[in-house]
Design an enzyme around this catalytic site. Sequence first.
Site, mmCIF file in Angstrom:
data_model
loop_
_atom_site.group_PDB
_atom_site.id
_atom_site.type_symbol
_atom_site.label_atom_id
_atom_site.label_comp_id
_atom_site.label_asym_id
_atom_site.label_seq_id
_atom_site.Cartn_x
_atom_site.Cartn_y
_atom_site.Cartn_z
ATOM 1 N N LYS A 20 -62.806 -5.543 -13.019
ATOM 2 C CA LYS A 20 -63.717 -4.734 -12.218
ATOM 3 C C LYS A 20 -65.163 -5.161 -12.435
ATOM 4 O O LYS A 20 -66.008 -4.981 -11.590
ATOM 5 C CB LYS A 20 -63.570 -3.265 -12.596
ATOM 6 C CG LYS A 20 -62.331 -2.640 -12.025
ATOM 7 C CD LYS A 20 -62.383 -1.143 -12.140
ATOM 8 C CE LYS A 20 -61.101 -0.568 -11.551
ATOM 9 N NZ LYS A 20 -60.949 0.833 -11.729
HETATM 10 N N1 GLU Z 1 -56.667 5.887 -9.502
HETATM 11 C C1 GLU Z 1 -55.830 4.784 -9.828
HETATM 12 C C2 GLU Z 1 -56.656 3.515 -9.945
HETATM 13 O O1 GLU Z 1 -57.745 3.427 -9.451
HETATM 14 C C3 GLU Z 1 -54.759 4.534 -8.784
HETATM 15 C C4 GLU Z 1 -53.666 5.512 -8.882
HETATM 16 C C5 GLU Z 1 -52.566 5.373 -7.866
HETATM 17 O O2 GLU Z 1 -52.719 4.688 -6.853
HETATM 18 O O3 GLU Z 1 -51.534 5.997 -8.093
HETATM 19 O O4 GLU Z 1 -56.219 2.587 -10.570
#
Ligand code: GLU
Length: 317
Positions: free
Chosen positions: A255
């Site tokens: 990221k």
């Molecule tokens: N919030 C999670 C992430 O950004 C993704 C969760 C999901 O897609 O189940 O990695």
Amino acid sequence: MDRVRGRFAPSPTGELHLGNARTALLAWLWAKRAGGGFTLRIEDLDRPRERPGMAERQIAELAWFGIDWDEGPDARTGVDAGPRGPYRQSQRTRLYEDAVRALGDEVYECFCSRAEIAAAASAPHGDEGPRYPGTCANLSSSERSERRRTRVPALRFRVPPGAVRFEDEIQGTQQFDVQAETGDFVLRRADGIHAYQLAVVVDDAAMGISQVLRGADLLSSTARQILLYRALGLAVPRWAHAPLLVSSTGERLAKRDRALSLDGLRGRNVDPRHIVDELLRLSGQPASPGQGLAERTRSFDLGKVPKSPLAVPDLWW
Ligand code: GLU
């Protein structure tokens, strides 16, 4: 209400990078191909790890990229639009508390520290830390009150023994033995924050999500989530886990690599249609330079998305 609904659920902890964009794109096309709806949910459960203003930036970047949604924070105003909000997990705590209550005896208090769990584990640890050996699974009520005097407990889910099998529409048949691999997992941390595993199940069910497409790093989490769907008596969605994007030397796109963030690409005036085209080509779809997202819907074929990690060509760096 629509029968098919997909979603994208970013955590506002950093810039959206090409991997996130690819996930959003495939999830969107899979839903749109079936004439379904699409939800954007902000997974801001972990307030301490959140970066201020990041959710708003992610929303703006997704809109620039061409993804739209009929439920979620409005792309211009940020105000929730849709009947199943709020669409930010930080505002949904009551639903997670209700789910914990509904799980009843399937939930127990755990007083172990991380160091104690690591010391008790016999096997080497994977990415997700050691298996929880069940130390607090059968404490008596007097033992619990004794421990509560010095520690605030986390809450864990009693995982039933045996294999969990599911069909993944990209990765094929999957099987995980959650009790053997992970053990009883956390639903609410000692600091009061509900765990991703619980929140994602509660929200996907409450928001009418019928199909979940996300990165393959969450494949083993899916088995835990299926156990929660079953314990809560909720309908399990369809699953598709897209291969991770890696650099040409095989490293995972981090990221923090700003060059590959949507924000960074936008800053270099890269045409979003070009990014769409490259990401779809990497994902096994035919090239159609210059076409917008809407025109790509009809030809989208989830069956063509490869299983193994996809190397992003160096020209992107
Ligand atoms: N919030 C999670 C992430 O950004 C993704 C969760 C999901 O897609 O189940 O990695």
